[in-house]
Every structure is written in C-alpha cells, then in structure tokens.
Design a protein around this motif. Structure first.
Motif, PDB file in Angstrom:
ATOM      1  N   ASP A  97       0.927   8.604   5.623  1.00 23.82           N
ATOM      2  CA  ASP A  97       1.700   7.571   4.952  1.00 23.82           C
ATOM      3  C   ASP A  97       3.153   7.985   4.878  1.00 23.82           C
ATOM      4  N   ALA A 146      -0.956  14.408  -0.631  1.00 29.25           N
ATOM      5  CA  ALA A 146      -1.391  13.010  -0.649  1.00 29.25           C
ATOM      6  C   ALA A 146      -2.661  12.843   0.175  1.00 29.25           C
ATOM      7  N   LYS A 151       1.611   6.719  -6.847  1.00 30.44           N
ATOM      8  CA  LYS A 151       0.571   7.682  -7.215  1.00 30.44           C
ATOM      9  C   LYS A 151       1.100   9.102  -7.069  1.00 30.44           C
ATOM     10  N   GLN A 152       1.844   9.369  -6.012  1.00 29.76           N
ATOM     11  CA  GLN A 152       2.422  10.697  -5.829  1.00 29.76           C
ATOM     12  C   GLN A 152       3.397  11.024  -6.948  1.00 29.76           C
ATOM     13  N   HIS A 189       0.835  -1.204   0.000  1.00 27.46           N
ATOM     14  CA  HIS A 189       0.000   0.000   0.000  1.00 27.46           C
ATOM     15  C   HIS A 189       0.869   1.253   0.000  1.00 27.46           C
ATOM     16  N   ASP A 190       1.910   1.276   0.833  1.00 27.53           N
ATOM     17  CA  ASP A 190       2.818   2.414   0.843  1.00 27.53           C
ATOM     18  C   ASP A 190       3.454   2.622  -0.531  1.00 27.53           C
ATOM     19  N   VAL A 206       0.936   4.162  -2.896  1.00 26.53           N
ATOM     20  CA  VAL A 206       0.734   5.584  -2.612  1.00 26.53           C
ATOM     21  C   VAL A 206       1.893   6.398  -3.158  1.00 26.53           C
TER      22      VAL A 206
END
Length: 594
Positions: free
Chosen positions: A245, A240, A227-228, A220-221, A224
């Motif tokens: 996170d 974010a 995505k950033q 998950h990290d 993320v």
C-alpha cells in the motif's frame, strides 16, 4: 500509487499526464465528424437496379448535411486524381467528384473541386493503413480531414466526405463496370437507429466502473494510513499488513493554487498540440502514455497479486543497479510493459481499443491513488474552472476565432495525422459496419475530475461513519452510523455522488444522441460538474455538514466515533457545534462524554 520500493517516482509524470488529460475532456460520438451514408444506384443486367450502401465521414470545413438533407448526382473521377492541379474535366458541373488523397492539402483539393462546379468531394485514402490493418483486414474508416489553411477553408462551400481506401476502390470499380453510363450517388447524413447503441452502454460502464474502483481504492489507502497513524499513537510500531500500500508521502494534495495551475496547463497543452502537432510530437505523447500506463498497470497488477497471495507482500528480490524490489512488482512489470508495447505497435488494429482502455483505466486508477482534493473548497475551484474550460474550447472559442472550428475537436481528431490521441476511453460504434471504424469516446478528464470529488466523499464517509461504507474499513473503524441511519446507502455522501456521476454521464450521451448544441461532440463536464458537485453541495447543506466539508475537517470527527469503543481518551481539536452549520443534527450521536 506505487510502493516506495519501486525506484521510479510517478508524481511528475502524473502531473503532466493529468494536465494532458483534462485538455481532452470531451465526449466524441464518431471517429472524425458527422457520418455520411453513400447510396450507389447501380444498374445491373436487364435494367435491374441495386442500391449499394457505403459510409464516410464529413470534414469540418465547407457545408454540412443536416437531417433529411440529401445530395444526388452522378459520380465522376477527378483528373488528375489527386486534384492538386487544375481539373481537366469539362463536364464536372453539378457532379459529385471522387478525389484521391495525397500530394497537397485537403482544403486545396476542395477549392479546386468547388471551382470546377462540382456539388461535393469524396476523398478516399491513398494508403491501406498500417501493417496491423493489412494483417487484420480492417483498414481505417476515414481520414481526418483537417483545415490546414484557414483562409482556404473559409472559402469552401461544398460538402467534403472522407472515405477509406477500400470504399474508394469500390467506387472506382463500379464506375469501371458502368462502361460509360453515369453512376448515381446519393449523400445523406447518417441517422442512428432507434434505441441505445451498445458502445454507449459499454463506455458508460467503463467510466462509472473506473470511478467506483478508483474512489474505493483511494478510500482504502486512506483507511490504511489512518490505521498506521493510530498504531503510531498507541506505540505499536508494526509493519502494515499490506506493505504494498502507498506511503503517505506519495499522496499529492491539490491546493487551490494547483487547481488554477492545472487548468492553465491544460489550455497551454491544448494549444501546443494544436499549433505544433506533428509525427514527432505524437510519438513523444505516445511514449509518455506508454511509460505512465506501464507504471500504472504494474502498480495495479502488483496490488492484485499481493491481495491474492499475501506472502508476496513480504518477499523481496535484490535487483542489480536498482536494489530490493517486491517480487509482486517484478512479476507484474514484464506483463504491463508487454501490453503497452503490443498496443503501441498494433494501435490501429480492430481490437486495439481493448488494450488502450485497459491501459487507460490503470492510469486513471493510479491517478486516483496519487492525487486527491482535501476539501470541498478545492473542488469548488477545480471543477467550475474545468467546466468553464470545457465549454469555452468547445462552444465559445470557435465563434470568437478559428473560423467556426473548435481547437479541442481538432486536437481530439489527431490533427489530420490519421492518429488518435491515446488519452481517452474508446469503444467501437456497434451500430455501424466494423470496417468503418467509428468510435464512441470519452476523455480521461471526464472521469478523473469528477472522480476526485467522489473519492473525497468516500474519505468523508469513512471519517463520519456514514452508511454505504463497505467492509474495507470495518476492521479499522467502528461500524456505528450517525443519527440511526444504518446500512442505508443514500445516508452517505459517496453513494449519491456516484449516482450523480452516472446520471450526468447519461445526460451527456442524451445530448450526443439528440445533437444538443451541434454535432461536433459534447463538453461532458457541462453535465458532469453540475450533477456531482451540485449533489454534494445540496446534501451538505441539508445535512448541516457544509462547513466541515468546505474546510476538510471531517478527520477530526473520526476520532470521536472511532475511539469510543476502544476506550481511548478522545484527544485533538474537536470543533464545537457552534462552529458548524446545523451541527446539532450531526452531533446528536456524539458520546455524552463530550
């Protein structure tokens, strides 16, 4: 992994704790050596006989009782009771002698008992235990009988059994009530009842659950952060959606050189504990564990709070001398610190294992989020080295030096201080009376080391859009799978790796149950490394992904599938089919624009 708002950086502490953890990679089935059953043949009124069953633990010096072997004789109290000077009894030949702990070394007592002609020594604790034991009426079941003097230990041939103070007092009471008549005792090795004990099942669930949660959280990290990065390429400088996170700079990649360094550091830590372990050293380790687990639980609780109440991700509070901190962190920190403090004070209580496991699981989750391997090449260095390390210190080292005593076993037992090192998961052995205090235990390294590989496979699945990719990434990546393999877990790498870990751990407990290679614990990595790493290597070869897994190039393929639906232009260095082993099968679903 901590948010950048948390003032204390965890990476140095985690590296130290991680090295310490892999120094304890061993599964242990009992609290301190093979279990011994004491059967007292008590004569009641009118000649009626009654058998009283008590429990003890064998030391790791002297002789050992094997299956179906027993020792039966009369019970005699040593004089003096501590056996720290020449024994005064003239009729001790062939008896089982009861000795009180204290005043001199365990091996010194055993040498004197052996010289008197006794068959076995029963040593009971001279103290009731810590305050927690008194409050909850559950004193320790055994004293860790370490061999302080190796030269003396090699000369001991009798059986030595450790007892709690309560058991010792019971034996003294039966001797007093016998009014001069001999009290007969039979010693025999404990035979586990048929079936699987609940402690092994619960410990299996804790270990596998921690590995699943840690690998999913790491994935998950990673999603993320991807995505950033994508938002940055598109010119969107938005905050974010989950500000708690981790920041990408807080993730530490394990390099091949670091893999060698970890194993060397683990060996050095193991030897340091073995040679210099004392009360001061133990309290240093205890403080480090409490500090690291407090930080870890704070991170876990803060993340859970932010997930349940999203407004907490944007609310900050100014703290004097510290600066701005997330309110979720400030809410979680007192609870985490309180749990660590309660465990440290009450660590000998019957229920303390629950807190220890909670703290330990939090620490392992934080390590999964902080440390990661970036390629299969690193895994093929780290895991086999840890495999050799585990096997050497459990099986080879006792035969080369140490008089048959494993340094790792000695360290796992707490070095004779009647203290259990906290870097392990433990569950009470449900098949024994609660007052004995036996535990099934598993070192953190047995979860962390294979877990790093499983977490890498999770990131690979996200990059290659394989099946068994839960909804954590559905908003970030396309849901398309390769080669028409949709929603089938075994088409991924993460799911088979998880199954392989659970299978390897099951084999480890089968080895404990059937006493493969002896009764002094099992090097769990002996079974976990081949099952997990072997599964990944075989799948990678059969699927033609071995080269990109080896080099860690899977992120480049994510651009292909991820950008197709968004309409963005595909950029970056995309490996050609010729650069991969069997790449055609994998690239069959790559857009025709390539």
């Amino acid at each position: 992994m901590l948010n950048k708002k948390i003032p204390v950086k965890m990476t140095p502490v985690l590296c130290l704790i991680f090295s310490y953890a892999i120094s304890m990679t061993q599964a242990v089935d009992v609290c301190s050596g093979p279990l011994i059953v004491l059967t007292l043949h008590v004569i009641k009124e009118k000649g009626f006989k009654k058998d009283v069953v008590l429990y003890g633990a064998s030391s790791f010096f002297g002789s050992f009782l094997v299956s179906n072997e027993t020792i039966s004789s009369g019970l005699l109290v040593a004089s003096p009771s501590t056996a720290c000077s020449v024994l005064q009894s003239k009729s001790s030949s062939g008896v089982i002698m009861l000795v009180e702990r204290g005043a001199c070394a365990f091996t010194e007592k055993a040498v004197r008992v052996q010289a008197s002609g006794a068959k076995a020594m029963l040593l009971y604790d001279n103290e009731p235990g810590a305050m927690a034991m008194l409050l909850y009426d559950n004193e320790p079941g055994c004293v860790n009988m370490a061999a302080e003097n190796l030269a003396e230990a090699e000369s001991i041939s009798i059986v030595s059994v450790s007892l709690s103070q309560r058991t010792g007092k019971q034996l003294l009471q039966y001797i007093e009530q016998s009014e001069g008549s001999p009290v007969m005792v039979t010693l025999s090795p404990y035979q586990a009842p048929p079936g699987v004990d609940g402690s092994a099942v619960l410990l299996w669930l804790l270990a596998v659950g921690t590995l699943l949660a840690g690998s999913l959280w790491s994935g998950h990290d990673y999603a993320v952060c991807r995505k950033q990065q994508q938002q940055g390429r598109e010119g969107h400088h938005q905050q974010a959606s989950a500000s708690h996170d981790p920041h990408p700079s807080e993730v530490v990649d394990i390099t091949p050189a670091a893999a060698f360094a970890f194993v060397i550091a683990a060996s050095a830590m193991l030897l340091a504990i073995f040679f210099f372990f004392n009360k001061a050293f133990f309290y240093i380790l205890l403080t480090l564990f409490c500090f690291a687990s407090t930080q870890a639980m704070t991170s876990v609780l803060a993340s859970i709070a932010c997930h349940c109440v999203p407004a907490l991700t944007r609310h900050e509070i100014q703290v004097p001398l510290v600066g701005k901190c997330l309110s979720s962190v400030l809410l979680a920190l007192p609870l985490a610190a309180g749990l660590s403090l309660v465990w440290a004070i009450m660590r000998h209580a019957a229920w303390a294992w629950i807190l220890q496991d909670i703290l330990g699981i939090s620490l392992m989750l934080l390590i999964f989020r902080t440390l990661q391997i970036s390629s299969l090449k690193v895994a093929c260095i780290l895991l086999p080295l840890a495999f050799l390390y585990d096997v050497f210190w459990v099986f080879i080292q006792p035969r080369i030096f140490g008089g048959g005593k494993s340094v790792m076993v000695e360290v796992a037992e707490g070095g004779g201080l009647n203290e259990s090192l906290p870097m392990l998961l433990r569950v009470p052995y449900f098949g024994l009376p609660s007052e004995f205090g036996a535990y099934s235990m598993l070192g953190f390294g047995d979860v962390i080391l294979p877990g790093l590989l499983v977490a890498y496979m999770r990131r690979v699945d996200l990059d290659l859009h394989l099946a068994a990719s839960p909804s954590l990434s559905s908003a970030i990546f396309s849901s398309k799978s390769r080669g028409g393999c949709n929603s089938v877990p075994w088409c991924s790498y993460w799911f088979p790796a998880c199954v392989a870990y659970g299978t390897g751990l099951t084999i480890t407990y089968a080895a404990l149950y059937f006493s493969w290679f002896g009764d002094q614990g099992q090097p769990a990595l002996l079974y976990l490394v081949p099952s997990t790493l072997g599964t990944v290597l075989v799948l990678g070869f059969l699927r033609g992904d071995l080269r990109i897994l080896w080099d860690g190039n899977t992120a480049q393929y994510s651009k292909v599938w991820g950008d197709e639906e968004s309409g963005d232009e595909v950029v970056g260095n995309i490996p050609q089919p010729s650069s991969r082993v069997g790449g055609g099968a994998v690239l069959s679903s790559v857009p025709s624009a390539l």
